[in-house]
Design a protein around this motif. Structure first.
Motif, PDB file in Angstrom:
ATOM      1  N   ALA A 177       0.833  -1.199   0.000  1.00 17.52           N
ATOM      2  CA  ALA A 177       0.000   0.000   0.000  1.00 17.52           C
ATOM      3  C   ALA A 177       0.869   1.252   0.000  1.00 17.52           C
ATOM      4  CB  ALA A 177      -0.923  -0.011   1.217  1.00 17.52           C
ATOM      5  N   ALA A 178       1.934   1.244   0.808  1.00 24.09           N
ATOM      6  CA  ALA A 178       2.819   2.415   0.879  1.00 24.09           C
ATOM      7  C   ALA A 178       3.479   2.669  -0.473  1.00 24.09           C
ATOM      8  CB  ALA A 178       3.877   2.195   1.960  1.00 24.09           C
ATOM      9  N   ILE A 179       3.917   1.594  -1.134  1.00 30.79           N
ATOM     10  CA  ILE A 179       4.568   1.758  -2.441  1.00 30.79           C
ATOM     11  C   ILE A 179       3.578   2.337  -3.458  1.00 30.79           C
ATOM     12  CG2 ILE A 179       5.603   0.491  -4.356  1.00 30.79           C
ATOM     13  CD1 ILE A 179       6.837  -1.400  -2.295  1.00 30.79           C
ATOM     14  N   SER A 180       2.353   1.799  -3.473  1.00 30.42           N
ATOM     15  CA  SER A 180       1.351   2.360  -4.372  1.00 30.42           C
ATOM     16  C   SER A 180       1.056   3.811  -4.005  1.00 30.42           C
ATOM     17  CB  SER A 180       0.062   1.531  -4.344  1.00 30.42           C
ATOM     18  OG  SER A 180       0.285   0.274  -4.956  1.00 30.42           O
ATOM     19  N   GLY A 181       1.125   4.126  -2.707  1.00 30.67           N
ATOM     20  CA  GLY A 181       0.919   5.502  -2.264  1.00 30.67           C
ATOM     21  C   GLY A 181       1.974   6.440  -2.837  1.00 30.67           C
ATOM     22  N   ILE A 182       3.237   5.994  -2.864  1.00 30.50           N
ATOM     23  CA  ILE A 182       4.306   6.796  -3.472  1.00 30.50           C
ATOM     24  C   ILE A 182       3.947   7.103  -4.919  1.00 30.50           C
ATOM     25  CG2 ILE A 182       6.708   6.738  -4.272  1.00 30.50           C
ATOM     26  CD1 ILE A 182       7.397   5.047  -1.854  1.00 30.50           C
ATOM     27  N   SER A 183       3.518   6.043  -5.626  1.00 29.91           N
ATOM     28  CA  SER A 183       3.146   6.214  -7.025  1.00 29.91           C
ATOM     29  C   SER A 183       2.034   7.250  -7.181  1.00 29.91           C
ATOM     30  CB  SER A 183       2.696   4.867  -7.589  1.00 29.91           C
ATOM     31  OG  SER A 183       1.999   5.052  -8.779  1.00 29.91           O
ATOM     32  N   GLY A 184       1.024   7.161  -6.298  1.00 29.61           N
ATOM     33  CA  GLY A 184      -0.078   8.113  -6.369  1.00 29.61           C
ATOM     34  C   GLY A 184       0.392   9.543  -6.138  1.00 29.61           C
ATOM     35  N   ALA A 185       1.276   9.719  -5.142  1.00 32.91           N
ATOM     36  CA  ALA A 185       1.791  11.054  -4.845  1.00 32.91           C
ATOM     37  C   ALA A 185       2.518  11.627  -6.057  1.00 32.91           C
ATOM     38  CB  ALA A 185       2.731  10.982  -3.644  1.00 32.91           C
ATOM     39  N   LEU A 186       3.306  10.796  -6.729  1.00 29.77           N
ATOM     40  CA  LEU A 186       4.013  11.258  -7.926  1.00 29.77           C
ATOM     41  C   LEU A 186       3.022  11.553  -9.056  1.00 29.77           C
ATOM     42  CD1 LEU A 186       6.979   8.722  -7.769  1.00 29.77           C
ATOM     43  CD2 LEU A 186       7.035  11.161  -7.185  1.00 29.77           C
ATOM     44  N   PHE A 187       2.011  10.703  -9.170  1.00 29.64           N
ATOM     45  CA  PHE A 187       0.956  10.899 -10.173  1.00 29.64           C
ATOM     46  C   PHE A 187       0.341  12.291 -10.021  1.00 29.64           C
ATOM     47  CE2 PHE A 187      -3.400  10.790 -11.635  1.00 29.64           C
ATOM     48  CZ  PHE A 187      -3.403   9.974 -12.755  1.00 29.64           C
ATOM     49  N   ALA A 188       0.021  12.651  -8.750  1.00 30.24           N
ATOM     50  CA  ALA A 188      -0.625  13.942  -8.496  1.00 30.24           C
ATOM     51  C   ALA A 188       0.268  15.094  -8.931  1.00 30.24           C
ATOM     52  CB  ALA A 188      -0.964  14.059  -7.012  1.00 30.24           C
ATOM     53  N   HIS A 189       1.588  14.954  -8.723  1.00 29.57           N
ATOM     54  CA  HIS A 189       2.486  16.059  -9.038  1.00 29.57           C
ATOM     55  C   HIS A 189       3.021  15.987 -10.465  1.00 29.57           C
ATOM     56  CE1 HIS A 189       2.260  16.229  -4.679  1.00 29.57           C
ATOM     57  NE2 HIS A 189       2.487  17.516  -4.839  1.00 29.57           N
ATOM     58  N   TRP A 190       2.602  14.996 -11.208  1.00 29.46           N
ATOM     59  CA  TRP A 190       2.938  14.977 -12.637  1.00 29.46           C
ATOM     60  C   TRP A 190       1.738  15.474 -13.443  1.00 29.46           C
ATOM     61  CZ3 TRP A 190       6.683  15.170 -15.968  1.00 29.46           C
ATOM     62  CH2 TRP A 190       6.405  14.876 -17.308  1.00 29.46           C
ATOM     63  N   HIS A 191       0.552  14.974 -13.111  1.00 28.62           N
ATOM     64  CA  HIS A 191      -0.639  15.364 -13.882  1.00 28.62           C
ATOM     65  C   HIS A 191      -1.238  16.681 -13.411  1.00 28.62           C
ATOM     66  CE1 HIS A 191      -0.907  11.839 -16.433  1.00 28.62           C
ATOM     67  NE2 HIS A 191      -0.522  11.129 -15.391  1.00 28.62           N
ATOM     68  N   LEU A 192      -0.910  17.101 -12.197  1.00 26.86           N
ATOM     69  CA  LEU A 192      -1.325  18.393 -11.636  1.00 26.86           C
ATOM     70  C   LEU A 192      -2.826  18.509 -11.408  1.00 26.86           C
ATOM     71  CD1 LEU A 192       0.949  20.774 -13.685  1.00 26.86           C
ATOM     72  CD2 LEU A 192       1.447  19.496 -11.616  1.00 26.86           C
ATOM     73  N   PHE A 193      -3.559  17.507 -11.850  1.00 28.33           N
ATOM     74  CA  PHE A 193      -4.989  17.492 -11.591  1.00 28.33           C
ATOM     75  C   PHE A 193      -5.391  16.056 -11.304  1.00 28.33           C
ATOM     76  CE2 PHE A 193      -9.295  16.640 -13.173  1.00 28.33           C
ATOM     77  CZ  PHE A 193     -10.013  17.503 -12.371  1.00 28.33           C
ATOM     78  N   ILE A 194      -6.036  15.823 -10.173  1.00 23.69           N
ATOM     79  CA  ILE A 194      -6.475  14.456  -9.876  1.00 23.69           C
ATOM     80  C   ILE A 194      -7.962  14.469  -9.584  1.00 23.69           C
ATOM     81  CG2 ILE A 194      -4.303  13.470  -9.044  1.00 23.69           C
ATOM     82  CD1 ILE A 194      -5.093  14.260  -6.221  1.00 23.69           C
ATOM     83  N   GLU A 195      -8.628  13.400  -9.968  1.00 24.36           N
ATOM     84  CA  GLU A 195     -10.039  13.225  -9.655  1.00 24.36           C
ATOM     85  C   GLU A 195     -10.260  11.763  -9.318  1.00 24.36           C
ATOM     86  OE1 GLU A 195     -12.479  13.946 -13.032  1.00 24.36           O
ATOM     87  OE2 GLU A 195     -10.999  13.170 -14.437  1.00 24.36           O
ATOM     88  N   PRO A 196     -11.349  11.477  -8.571  1.00 23.74           N
ATOM     89  CA  PRO A 196     -11.554  10.097  -8.130  1.00 23.74           C
ATOM     90  C   PRO A 196     -11.541   9.096  -9.282  1.00 23.74           C
ATOM     91  CG  PRO A 196     -13.066  11.567  -7.013  1.00 23.74           C
ATOM     92  CD  PRO A 196     -12.361  12.396  -8.035  1.00 23.74           C
TER      93      PRO A 196
END
Lengths: 288, 291
Positions: A177-196
Motif C-alpha cells: 500500500a505504501a509503495i502504491s501511495g508513493i506512485s499516487g503522490a508522484l501521479f498527483a504532481h505529474w498530472h497536476l490534476f487528480i479526480e476520483p
C-alpha cells in the motif's frame, strides 16, 4: 527530451511503482484488486500537503506513502480472515469505497477534482522508481523475503516452522500500500490534476495486468509490465483502439503458457550474463 | 416519497438479483469468480437496446441478449476457465478479468463510448399507486426478474440438470463418479449465468433508458457485493440481498447524495465479509474457507 518522451517515461515510472505495490502483496499470495485506492490516498494526501501547507515534495511523498501504508495495514488486518477470491472481492470493494469516498469528500474537491500542485521532473519519478526497485531487489536477497515466499507457498507449513504468517501478510499489505501511495503522490504532481475517476477499478486492473504480464517473481517484472502497457500501444498505433483488448488477450495467454510472467529469475540471469552454476530450477507456479 | 423510493430500490434490486444469481451460480458450483459476467451484462444491454431501437419487440430483444450473452459465457468458459480449472482459483479469476477487458474494448469499438440512448417516449406509461407511481419499465423489469428467478428455481430444484449442478456443487469428484458429466454441466452453468446477466443488462438499459460500455464496472460489479451479502454457500441468499442492496443504494442517494451510494453498497459488503463471511443467509460458517 521532448514533452512526448517525457510523458511516456513518467507514465512508465508511475505505473511501475504502483505495480510494484501489487507485486509485494502478491508475493504473500494475496491478490489485491484495489491498489488504485492506495494510489488515491497517496495522491490526495501528498497533493493536499504541497498545495495547502507548502510542504516539500519529498516530505509530501513520504507522508502520502506513510498514510497509505497505515490504511493498508488497517485493511490488511481484517483481510486476514479472507483468502483467495474472498480477499480479492474485499479489496475490490475497498477500492470502490475509497474512490466513492473521494467523490463525496468535498474538502479535497469531491467530484470536481483537486489541483494546484507544481509539476515535478521526470527524473524525480525515476529516482523514486530506482529507490523502490533497489529496496525490493535487496529485500529479495534477504531472509525476510524467503519467509514471505514460504507464506505464499504453504501458509500452514510456514506457521508450523515458527514463521509469523499473520505479521508477514499484514506487513506485506502495508508495504504494498505504501509503495502504491508513493506512485499516487508522484501521479498527483505529474498530472497536476487528480479526480476520483483516476483511481477506479480499471486502474487497479491495469496494475494487476502489469504484474502478471511482466513477471510476478522478480521485482523487475512489474516494471517491465508497466513499460509494455505504456509503450506497446505507442509502437503499434494501428491497434491503439484495441490496446486494452490486446492486453486482455496477452494476460490470458501468459496465464495459460507462462504463469510466472514474461520475466523470471532464469531469464533475468540470462539477460544480465550472470551465471551461477546450473541452478536453473523451474519457478513454482506463482499465481496462487 | 418513501414508497416511491421503495419502488425504485426494488427495481434496481431486481436487476442486481439477476446478475448476482449469475455470479453465484458459477461461484457456488465451481468456486470461481467469473468477473466477465459484469461485461456480459453490459453486452446484453447493448444487444437488447440495439434491437429495441431497431423496432424489434421487447421479448425478442431480451431473448437475443440472453442468447448472445450465453454464447459468450461459454466462450469465456472454454478460453479462460477450462485450461485453468486445476490451477489455484486466483488464476481463472485473472483470466476472466482478461476476458472482461476484451469485452469492454469490443463494446467501445462497436458502439462507441457515448451512451446508447432509448427514445424517452418508450415505455413511459406510469401507473398510479396512491402516494407513488410505478413506470411501465419498472413493472417490466420486476416482472421479468421474478419470472426468471422462478424459472431458475424450477430448473435447479426440479430438473435433472439442476440436480446434477447441485451434486457438483456438493462434491465434484463424487458427482463424477456417479456418472455426472461435469464438463457439459460446467458449460451449462456458464451459459445460464451469462444469459441471466445478459437479460439483466437489457433491464438496466430500460431502467436508465441508456447504456454505456462502463455499466459493467459501474453496476455489474455491484452484483458481487450482492452475492457476498447474500452468502455464497447458497444461491438463494441473493434473493434477499438483491432488493436489500437496491434499497440501500436508493436511500443512500436520497440521504447522502449520488456520490455516496457506492460507498454505502461496498461498505455493506465489507461489513458482511468481516462480521458474517457466510453471508446473511449462509448456513455453514465455511464461506471464507471455501477458496
Amino acid at each position: 527530451m521532448s514533452a512526448y518522451t517525457a510523458g511516456l517515461l513518467a507514465e512508465i515510472g508511475i505505473g511501475g511503482i504502483a505495480a510494484l505495490g501489487v507485486y509485494v502483496i502478491l508475493a504473500t499470495g494475496q491478490l489485491s484488486l484495489g491498489n488504485a485506492a492506495f494510489m488515491a490516498i497517496g495522491a490526495y494526501a501528498a497533493g493536499w500537503l504541497t498545495v495547502t501547507h507548502d510542504v516539500g515534495l519529498t516530505a509530501a511523498v513520504l507522508a502520502g506513502a506513510l498514510l497509505s501504508g497505515i490504511v493498508g495495514v488497517l485493511v490488511g488486518f481484517p483481510a486476514l480472515r479472507l483468502r483467495g477470491i474472498y480477499l480479492a472481492m474485499a479489496t475490490l470493494g475497498f477500492g470502490e469505497m475509497t474512490r466513492s469516498f473521494f467523490l463525496f469528500f468535498e474538502p479535497l474537491g469531491g467530484a470536481a477534482g483537486f489541483s494546484g500542485m507544481r509539476q515535478l521532473q521526470v527524473s524525480t519519478i525515476w529516482i523514486w522508481l530506482g529507490i523502490v526497485l533497489g529496496v525490493l531487489v535487496l529485500l529479495a536477497r534477504s531472509r525476510l523475503w524467503l519467509t514471505l515466499r514460504a507464506v505464499n507457498d504453504d501458509e500452514v507449513a510456514a506457521n508450523l516452522i515458527g514463521l509469523h504468517a499473520t505479521a508477514l501478510k499484514v506487513g506485506a499489505f502495508g508495504m504494498g500500500a505504501a509503495i502504491s501511495g508513493i506512485s499516487g503522490a508522484l501521479f498527483a504532481h505529474w498530472h497536476l490534476f487528480i479526480e476520483p475517476g483516476n483511481f477506479g477499478f480499471e486502474r487497479s486492473t491495469e496494475l494487476v495486468m502489469a504484474v502478471i504480464l511482466g513477471g510476478s517473481t522478480v521485482a523487475a517484472g512489474p516494471v517491465l509490465g508497466a513499460g509494455l502497457l505504456v509503450l506497446l500501444p505507442e509502437t503499434l498505433r494501428f491497434v491503439a483502439d484495441w490496446r486494452l483488448a490486446a492486453f486482455g488477450a496477452l494476460l490470458i495467454l501468459v496465464l495459460l503458457v507462462r504463469r510466472q510472467g514474461l520475466l523470471d529469475r532464469n531469464l533475468l540471469r540470462a539477460l544480465t550474463f550472470r551465471r551461477r552454476g546450473a541452478e536453473a530450477r523451474p519457478e513454482a507456479a506463482e499465481v496462487s | 416519497m418513501l414508497l416511491q423510493q421503495v419502488v425504485n430500490g426494488l427495481t434496481l434490486g431486481a436487476v442486481y438479483t439477476l446478475v448476482a444469481l449469475g455470479f453465484s451460480l458459477v461461484m457456488g458450483i465451481l468456486g470461481v469468480l467469473n468477473l466477465a459476467i459484469a461485461e456480459l451484462f453490459m453486452i446484453g444491454g447493448y444487444v437488447g437496446l440495439t434491437l429495441v431501437l431497431a423496432d424489434y419487440p421487447l421479448p425478442v430483444a431480451v431473448l437475443a441478449a440472453a442468447g448472445v450473452a450465453a454464447v459468450l459465457g461459454v466462450v469465456v468458459e472454454k478460453v479462460a476457465y477450462q485450461p485453468l480449472r486445476r490451477a489455484p482459483p486466483i488464476a481463472p479469476l485473472l483470466s476472466t478479468l482478461g476476458c472482461s477487458v476484451i469485452l469492454q474494448t469490443v463494446a467501445v469499438n462497436i458502439w462507441g463510448s457515448d451512451p446508447l440512448q432509448l427514445p424517452p417516449d418508450l415505455l413511459d406509461m406510469r401507473f398510479d399507486l396512491g402516494q407513488a407511481s410505478i413506470g411501465l419499465a419498472q413493472v417490466v423489469i420486476i416482472a421479468v426478474a421474478v419470472l426468471l428467478v422462478a424459472i431458475l428455481a424450477l430448473l435447479v430444484q426440479r430438473s435433472s440438470v439442476g440436480q446434477a449442478l447441485r451434486a457438483i456443487a456438493e462434491n465434484r469428484d463424487v458427482a463424477r463418479l456417479l456418472g455426472v458429466n461435469a464438463g457439459r454441466l460446467t458449460s451449462a452453468a456458464f451459459a445460464i449465468s451469462g444469459a441471466l446477466a445478459g437479460i439483466a443488462g437489457v433491464l438496466i438499459g430500460l431502467h436508465y433508458a441508456a447504456i454505456t460500455p462502463y455499466v459493467g464496472v459501474e453496476t455489474g460489479l455491484k452484483a458481487i457485493a450482492v452475492m457476498v451479502i447474500g452468502g455464497t454457500t447458497s444461491i438463494w441468499g441473493v434473493l434477499l440481498a438483491g432488493p436489500l442492496v437496491g434499497l440501500v443504494e436508493v436511500f443512500s442517494v436520497v440521504h447522502g447524495g449520488a456520490a455516496f451510494r457506492d460507498f454505502a453498497v461496498y461498505g455493506l459488503m465489507i461489513l458482511v465479509l468481516l462480521l458474517r463471511p457466510q453471508g446473511l443467509l449462509g448456513g455453514r460458517a465455511a464461506g471464507a474457507q471455501r477458496v
